[in-house]
Scaffold this active site. Structure first.
Site, PDB file in Angstrom:
ATOM      1  N   GLY A 145      66.882  13.428  -4.257  1.00 13.97           N
ATOM      2  CA  GLY A 145      68.081  12.729  -4.701  1.00 13.97           C
ATOM      3  C   GLY A 145      68.922  12.343  -3.491  1.00 13.97           C
ATOM      4  O   GLY A 145      68.440  12.352  -2.353  1.00 13.97           O
ATOM      5  N   GLY A 154      71.268  13.793  -1.721  1.00 16.24           N
ATOM      6  CA  GLY A 154      71.368  14.759  -0.617  1.00 16.24           C
ATOM      7  C   GLY A 154      70.098  14.774   0.220  1.00 16.24           C
ATOM      8  O   GLY A 154      70.138  14.697   1.459  1.00 16.24           O
ATOM      9  N   THR A 211      65.949  11.773  -9.678  1.00 17.73           N
ATOM     10  CA  THR A 211      67.014  12.583 -10.271  1.00 17.73           C
ATOM     11  C   THR A 211      67.090  12.302 -11.767  1.00 17.73           C
ATOM     12  O   THR A 211      66.957  11.149 -12.188  1.00 17.73           O
ATOM     13  CB  THR A 211      68.413  12.343  -9.656  1.00 17.73           C
ATOM     14  N   ASP A 226      69.715  12.504 -13.228  1.00 23.40           N
ATOM     15  CA  ASP A 226      71.069  11.960 -13.433  1.00 23.40           C
ATOM     16  C   ASP A 226      71.097  10.429 -13.423  1.00 23.40           C
ATOM     17  O   ASP A 226      72.085   9.838 -13.878  1.00 23.40           O
ATOM     18  CB  ASP A 226      72.023  12.476 -12.347  1.00 23.40           C
ATOM     19  N   GLY A 277      74.277  15.522 -15.573  1.00 24.99           N
ATOM     20  CA  GLY A 277      74.523  14.161 -15.086  1.00 24.99           C
ATOM     21  C   GLY A 277      75.460  14.067 -13.902  1.00 24.99           C
ATOM     22  O   GLY A 277      75.732  12.984 -13.398  1.00 24.99           O
ATOM     23  N   HIS A 335      69.269  23.384 -18.151  1.00 26.90           N
ATOM     24  CA  HIS A 335      68.007  23.055 -17.477  1.00 26.90           C
ATOM     25  C   HIS A 335      66.862  22.698 -18.417  1.00 26.90           C
ATOM     26  O   HIS A 335      65.800  22.285 -17.957  1.00 26.90           O
ATOM     27  CB  HIS A 335      67.615  24.198 -16.537  1.00 26.90           C
TER      28      HIS A 335
HETATM   29  O1  F6P Z   1      71.200  16.644 -10.112  1.00 25.19           O
HETATM   30  C1  F6P Z   1      70.452  17.202 -11.132  1.00 25.19           C
HETATM   31  C2  F6P Z   1      71.197  18.308 -11.817  1.00 25.19           C
HETATM   32  O2  F6P Z   1      70.402  18.776 -12.887  1.00 25.19           O
HETATM   33  C3  F6P Z   1      72.603  17.946 -12.294  1.00 25.19           C
HETATM   34  O3  F6P Z   1      72.593  17.196 -13.478  1.00 25.19           O
HETATM   35  C4  F6P Z   1      73.233  19.312 -12.416  1.00 25.19           C
HETATM   36  O4  F6P Z   1      74.628  19.255 -12.263  1.00 25.19           O
HETATM   37  C5  F6P Z   1      72.613  20.065 -11.261  1.00 25.19           C
HETATM   38  O5  F6P Z   1      71.411  19.394 -10.934  1.00 25.19           O
HETATM   39  C6  F6P Z   1      72.310  21.503 -11.583  1.00 25.19           C
HETATM   40  O6  F6P Z   1      71.873  22.123 -10.433  1.00 25.19           O
HETATM   41  P1  F6P Z   1      71.181  23.551 -10.420  1.00 25.19           P
HETATM   42  O7  F6P Z   1      69.766  23.366 -10.858  1.00 25.19           O
HETATM   43  O8  F6P Z   1      71.248  23.971  -8.996  1.00 25.19           O
HETATM   44  O9  F6P Z   1      71.943  24.428 -11.338  1.00 25.19           O
END
Ligand code: F6P
Length: 364
Positions: A118, A120, A141, A143, A186, A288
């Site tokens: 993504g 980053g 992503t 998102d 998102g 997730h």
């Molecule tokens: O960028 C993808 C994403 O699933 C976002 O929608 C969410 O805010 C973030 O990653 C969650 O991150 P992690 O898996 O580190 O909890």
């Protein structure tokens, strides 16, 4: 015959359904051009500690396109330009270890890197490109908030899962005459909320692009009551916020992580609805579930196209670029034009208009 071209490939940031499809397409296309592909474990960690680099032969990736996750592992904490370490005093400090990555990359004889990630991870890839590593980025992503590409793989799967969840919630909400508030992912963009809310027949959709008024959300729900609809479905993007309020996040986040962890707005909205309308209200966070499991056929095809295009770009010696869907083609877009930009839901776009036309409220 000269030495075969050696491609390194890694996956960075949060996983997204379709990552394995990119890997499969890269390996199989590369094999047909007599290139070799090596998998780097866990983002860039595998180029710091190089013990686990794996040669990816076509038989290793056969039909992994249908599998969720990533066979290479991933992390959203391993930025080699800003790597967290715990010092003797137990405090976290940050160091730039990017030179070690470049040295190992060269020592192992790699010719180029395909970095799937993504915003980053693509920024890190771009920084390595500036340090002399020939890089091709592949956008991923759930998102769908990356600039330059019409869509990212993972998004369609996330929307499908969220839609299925909404479909299921209708019957239980109706039986109990309840309001169900569903928080979806998102980050700062409302793509998942908007598209799942529309296809899953939500009554209210709250997205970061449209700050909402809780009063208006409640009025819309009570308006439904007057017409004999005694239940409601509200979809809230994790990055949505009321006009007079802030985005809710979970503390300071983990060391080395570039972004804060969002979440909690669904619970807030549910509490307010219950308080103001007196209706039985429940909230749930899909979390997730939206990222796990098999990619949809759309995501598989997009990911396969991205992977094969990345290898074609290596053949054409086009580096420092990201593959992007610019319909009907996959094109190469310079990384510097992509990174640091967020693609938001267009407020006057057809999807928002459609939702408004069929009576969905955005709380504005
Ligand atoms: O960028 C993808 C994403 O699933 C976002 O929608 C969410 O805010 C973030 O990653 C969650 O991150 P992690 O898996 O580190 O909890």
């Amino acid at each position: 015959m000269g030495k075969p071209l050696k491609i390194a490939i890694n996956t960075g940031g949060g996983d997204a359904p379709g990552l394995n499809a990119v890997i499969e397409a890269v390996v199989r296309s590369a094999y047909n051009r007599q290139y070799e592909v090596y998998g780097i474990r866990n983002g860039y960690s595998g180029l710091l500690d190089t013990d686990e680099i794996i040669h990816l032969a076509p038989e290793k990736v056969r039909h992994i396109a249908s599998q969720g996750g990533t066979i290479l592992g991933t992390t959203n904490k391993g930025n080699p330009f800003h790597m967290p370490f715990t010092n003797m005093a137990g405090e976290v400090e940050y160091r730039d270890v990017s030179n070690r990555v470049v040295e190992n990359f060269r020592r192992l004889g790699f010719d180029c890197l395909i970095a799937i990630g993504g915003d980053g991870s693509l920024k890190i890839a771009h920084d390595f490109h500036k340090k002399g590593i020939p890089v091709i980025g592949v956008p991923k992503t759930i998102d769908n908030d990356l600039a330059a590409t019409e869509i990212t793989f993972g998004f369609d799967t996330a929307v499908s899962i969220a839609t299925e969840a909404l479909d299921r919630l209708h019957s239980t909400a109706k039986s109990h005459e309840r309001v169900m508030v569903v928080e979806v992912m998102g980050r700062t963009a409302g793509w998942i909320a908007l598209n799942s809310g529309l296809s899953g027949a939500a009554d209210v959709i709250l997205i970061p692009e449209i700050p909402f008024e809780i009063e208006k959300v409640c009025n819309h729900i009570m308006g439904g009551e007057l017409h004999g609809q005694h239940y409601a479905i509200v979809v809230v993007a994790e990055g949505a916020a009321p006009i007079a309020g802030n985005v809710i996040h979970k503390g300071e986040g983990e060391a080395g992580r570039q972004e804060v962890v969002l979440g909690g707005i669904g619970e807030y909205v549910a509490r307010e609805i219950s308080k103001r309308t007196g209706k039985d209200t429940r909230s749930l966070v899909l979390g997730h579930l939206q990222r796990g499991g098999s990619p949809t056929t759309f995501d598989r095809r997009l990911a396969l196209r991205f992977g094969a295009s990345a290898v074609r770009m290596i053949g054409a010696k086009k580096f420092g670029v990201m593959v992007a869907l610019v319909s009907p083609d996959v094109k190469a877009i310079p990384l510097e034009k992509v990174i640091g930009q967020v693609k938001h839901v267009p407020l006057h776009g057809d999807t928002i208009q459609t939702a408004r036309d069929i009576g969905i409220s955005f709380g504005d």
